[in-house]
Scaffold this motif. Structure first.
Motif, PDB file in Angstrom:
ATOM      1  N   PRO A   1       5.857  -0.279   5.352  1.00 50.31           N
ATOM      2  CA  PRO A   1       5.674  -0.373   6.729  1.00 50.31           C
ATOM      3  C   PRO A   1       4.061  -0.495   7.003  1.00 50.31           C
ATOM      4  O   PRO A   1       3.179  -0.166   6.344  1.00 50.31           O
ATOM      5  N   THR A   2       3.714  -0.695   8.275  1.00 52.56           N
ATOM      6  CA  THR A   2       2.401  -0.680   9.008  1.00 52.56           C
ATOM      7  C   THR A   2       2.329   0.053  10.101  1.00 52.56           C
ATOM      8  O   THR A   2       3.276   0.484  10.662  1.00 52.56           O
ATOM      9  N   PRO A   3       1.155   0.222  10.572  1.00 56.21           N
ATOM     10  CA  PRO A   3       0.796   0.984  11.942  1.00 56.21           C
ATOM     11  C   PRO A   3       1.412   0.536  13.165  1.00 56.21           C
ATOM     12  O   PRO A   3       1.731   1.125  13.858  1.00 56.21           O
TER      13      PRO A   3
ATOM     14  N   GLY B   1      12.406  -7.161  -6.055  1.00 52.93           N
ATOM     15  CA  GLY B   1      12.510  -5.786  -5.478  1.00 52.93           C
ATOM     16  C   GLY B   1      12.867  -6.137  -3.857  1.00 52.93           C
ATOM     17  O   GLY B   1      12.639  -7.391  -3.242  1.00 52.93           O
ATOM     18  N   PRO B   2      12.959  -5.004  -2.915  1.00 48.02           N
ATOM     19  CA  PRO B   2      13.257  -5.290  -1.712  1.00 48.02           C
ATOM     20  C   PRO B   2      12.032  -6.079  -0.994  1.00 48.02           C
ATOM     21  O   PRO B   2      11.057  -5.874  -1.270  1.00 48.02           O
ATOM     22  N   GLY B   3      12.558  -6.856  -0.095  1.00 44.44           N
ATOM     23  CA  GLY B   3      11.595  -7.812   0.786  1.00 44.44           C
ATOM     24  C   GLY B   3      11.117  -7.006   2.153  1.00 44.44           C
ATOM     25  O   GLY B   3      11.414  -5.962   2.002  1.00 44.44           O
ATOM     26  N   TRP B   4      10.182  -7.491   2.651  1.00 44.54           N
ATOM     27  CA  TRP B   4       9.345  -6.868   3.834  1.00 44.54           C
ATOM     28  C   TRP B   4      10.487  -6.345   4.785  1.00 44.54           C
ATOM     29  O   TRP B   4      10.168  -5.262   5.189  1.00 44.54           O
TER      30      TRP B   4
ATOM     31  N   VAL C   1       2.182 -11.824   9.459  1.00 46.39           N
ATOM     32  CA  VAL C   1       1.712 -11.220  10.581  1.00 46.39           C
ATOM     33  C   VAL C   1       0.752 -10.203  10.191  1.00 46.39           C
ATOM     34  O   VAL C   1      -0.380  -9.642  10.769  1.00 46.39           O
ATOM     35  N   ALA C   2       1.513  -9.166   9.651  1.00 48.59           N
ATOM     36  CA  ALA C   2       0.930  -7.837   9.122  1.00 48.59           C
ATOM     37  C   ALA C   2      -0.496  -8.091   8.408  1.00 48.59           C
ATOM     38  O   ALA C   2      -1.400  -7.389   8.655  1.00 48.59           O
TER      39      ALA C   2
ATOM     40  N   GLU D   1       6.164   8.525   1.751  1.00 54.58           N
ATOM     41  CA  GLU D   1       5.298   9.410   0.611  1.00 54.58           C
ATOM     42  C   GLU D   1       4.855   8.195  -0.346  1.00 54.58           C
ATOM     43  O   GLU D   1       3.473   8.379  -0.518  1.00 54.58           O
ATOM     44  N   ASN D   2       5.435   7.213  -0.904  1.00 55.24           N
ATOM     45  CA  ASN D   2       4.992   6.315  -1.635  1.00 55.24           C
ATOM     46  C   ASN D   2       4.154   5.270  -0.966  1.00 55.24           C
ATOM     47  O   ASN D   2       3.139   4.712  -1.611  1.00 55.24           O
ATOM     48  N   SER D   3       4.401   4.779   0.133  1.00 47.00           N
ATOM     49  CA  SER D   3       3.589   3.958   0.931  1.00 47.00           C
ATOM     50  C   SER D   3       3.257   4.181   2.211  1.00 47.00           C
ATOM     51  O   SER D   3       4.153   3.813   3.411  1.00 47.00           O
ATOM     52  N   PRO D   4       2.472   4.934   2.693  1.00 49.01           N
ATOM     53  CA  PRO D   4       2.154   5.394   3.810  1.00 49.01           C
ATOM     54  C   PRO D   4       1.661   4.153   4.788  1.00 49.01           C
ATOM     55  O   PRO D   4       1.375   3.223   4.483  1.00 49.01           O
ATOM     56  N   PRO D   5       1.727   4.342   6.184  1.00 51.68           N
ATOM     57  CA  PRO D   5       1.510   3.332   6.981  1.00 51.68           C
ATOM     58  C   PRO D   5       0.334   2.279   6.929  1.00 51.68           C
ATOM     59  O   PRO D   5       0.073   1.268   7.179  1.00 51.68           O
ATOM     60  N   ARG D   6      -0.723   3.166   6.365  1.00 45.67           N
ATOM     61  CA  ARG D   6      -1.937   2.443   6.324  1.00 45.67           C
ATOM     62  C   ARG D   6      -2.323   1.706   4.961  1.00 45.67           C
ATOM     63  O   ARG D   6      -3.364   1.144   4.622  1.00 45.67           O
ATOM     64  N   ALA D   7      -1.165   1.975   4.170  1.00 46.65           N
ATOM     65  CA  ALA D   7      -1.371   1.498   2.650  1.00 46.65           C
ATOM     66  C   ALA D   7      -1.799  -0.053   2.498  1.00 46.65           C
ATOM     67  O   ALA D   7      -2.640  -0.239   1.635  1.00 46.65           O
ATOM     68  N   PHE D   8      -0.863  -0.861   3.237  1.00 46.08           N
ATOM     69  CA  PHE D   8      -0.945  -2.162   3.187  1.00 46.08           C
ATOM     70  C   PHE D   8      -2.161  -2.718   3.786  1.00 46.08           C
ATOM     71  O   PHE D   8      -2.770  -3.318   2.955  1.00 46.08           O
ATOM     72  N   SER D   9      -2.669  -2.249   4.779  1.00 48.93           N
ATOM     73  CA  SER D   9      -3.878  -2.672   5.208  1.00 48.93           C
ATOM     74  C   SER D   9      -5.167  -2.519   4.334  1.00 48.93           C
ATOM     75  O   SER D   9      -5.971  -2.938   4.190  1.00 48.93           O
ATOM     76  N   GLU D  10      -4.874  -1.127   3.872  1.00 47.88           N
ATOM     77  CA  GLU D  10      -6.118  -0.476   3.132  1.00 47.88           C
ATOM     78  C   GLU D  10      -6.234  -1.711   1.754  1.00 47.88           C
ATOM     79  O   GLU D  10      -7.370  -1.757   1.455  1.00 47.88           O
ATOM     80  N   LYS D  11      -5.099  -1.978   1.092  1.00 44.23           N
ATOM     81  CA  LYS D  11      -4.914  -2.656   0.033  1.00 44.23           C
ATOM     82  C   LYS D  11      -5.673  -4.125   0.279  1.00 44.23           C
ATOM     83  O   LYS D  11      -6.256  -4.697  -0.549  1.00 44.23           O
TER      84      LYS D  11
END
Length: 358
Positions: A160-162, A264-267, A23-24, A335-345
């Protein structure tokens, strides 16, 4: 990149981190201006996905196209009618189907990998664009066993996501019995029995706590049998959340235990730590990079239920320290995974990897 019609193939709309990540991904692609169609089998999360604004195309997706050629043919015909510009499969289980139907459609295709690869991903087929892994620990198997060139492997970690809800109340803000939970598929990839044995030990020792197993899957019947046989019915609940997003259900927990054993840890575990929920992780894969033991989380071997029970008991009795650990976990994670990092990648993958497809 110009707007594309992306068709996402997802095995089933069951309650899982995989469904939440799908979904994300769909939301990120829509934010980028792409049109998204989700082809999937119906499940317990169908209604929630619809309420989030998607209208999934419910269809049979065979996991073995060689033994079920007519089912694969129907999928191929349906995809032709949809006229996608890009195909995107969300898990290892769909790799055989994608490899069988994608080449004849002559469009780029992307394969997500959520666990170690044992066989070829047929990445030598025309138009293969990329393999996505959620953990660097999976890269070796994708390259060595899957046969994917290293340049075609993208790491897009769970993050995390926005769209994640803001937790209104801190863990342990109530004065009642602590609520301890795990989440995810109830399959052999998750050590849910480890969590359940720790719950049994805590009940035997007199620790006051309620336990929740948020999930579904092939091992559910065995887990319920264990609960009945050990008299845990009043202490342990096995349930499938009905909230629109899994993160909303996780907000009800005071402690979260990640039972995912590889990669590693899941979603879902990442959504929990992003909400400052004190978290315990199996010591494997990327958990070592995410967690400094006893500081921003706790790392435990998946065969050590006794230590899990002891650590959970300490968290229940030392609530201020547990809350502080949860806040440190959230701070380091964001700090390592800002909320917009997933969408940007996701956007970078679609811009760069697809531009190289021949």
């Amino acid at each position: 990149m110009p707007s594309q019609h992306v068709v996402i193939l997802h095995e089933s709309l069951c309650f899982s981190g995989q469904t939440e990540r799908m979904v994300a991904t769909a939301r990120a692609l829509e934010e980028l201006g792409h049109r998204v169609s989700i082809v999937t089998s119906p499940g317990t999360r169908t209604r929630a996905v619809k309420q989030l604004g998607f209208e999934p195309i419910l269809s049979e997706l065979t996991l073995d196209p060689w033994r079920n050629p007519f089912s694969a043919m129907r999928t191929r015909q349906m995809l032709r009618r949809l006229k996608p510009n890009i195909l995107h499969a969300t898990s290892n289980s769909l790799a055989p189907l994608l490899a069988a139907v994608a080449p004849s459609l002559k469009v780029p295709w992307i394969q997500e990998i959520d666990r170690p690869v044992q066989t070829s991903l047929m990445s030598e087929k025309p138009h293969f664009a990329a393999a996505i892994v959620n953990s660097d620990s999976l890269i070796e198997s994708v390259v060595n066993h899957g046969g994917v060139h290293r340049s075609q492997v993208w790491t897009i970690a769970n993050a995390p996501t926005p769209f994640i809800p803001v937790r209104a109340v801190e863990p342990f803000a109530h004065q009642g019995i602590p609520r301890i939970g795990c989440s995810g598929l109830l399959d052999n990839e998750h050590a849910t029995a480890w969590f359940l044995e720790a719950a049994r030990l805590m009940v035997l020792s007199g620790t006051r706590a309620m336990f929740a197993i948020l999930g579904e899957g092939p091992n559910e019947a065995a887990l319920r049998l264990f609960i009945r046989n050990h008299g845990l019915n009043e202490h342990v609940t096995v349930a499938i959340p009905t909230t629109n997003s899994a993160a909303e259900s996780l907000c009800a927990l005071d402690i979260h235990v990640s039972c995912r054993m590889e990669g590693g840890p899941g979603w879902l575990a990442c959504q929990a730590i992003a909400q400052a929920i004190p978290s315990v992780f199996i010591a494997a894969g990327d958990a070592y990079e995410l967690v400094e033991d006893k500081s921003n989380g706790i790392l435990i071997e998946s065969n050590d239920s006794r230590r899990l029970a002891d650590e959970l008991t300490l968290l229940c009795t030392q609530r201020e320290q547990a809350r502080a650990m949860g806040l440190r976990g959230r701070s380091r994670f964001l700090e390592n995974s800002p909320p917009r990092a997933f969408s940007e990648k996701i956007g970078k993958l679609y811009d760069e990897a697809l531009a190289t497809v021949v």
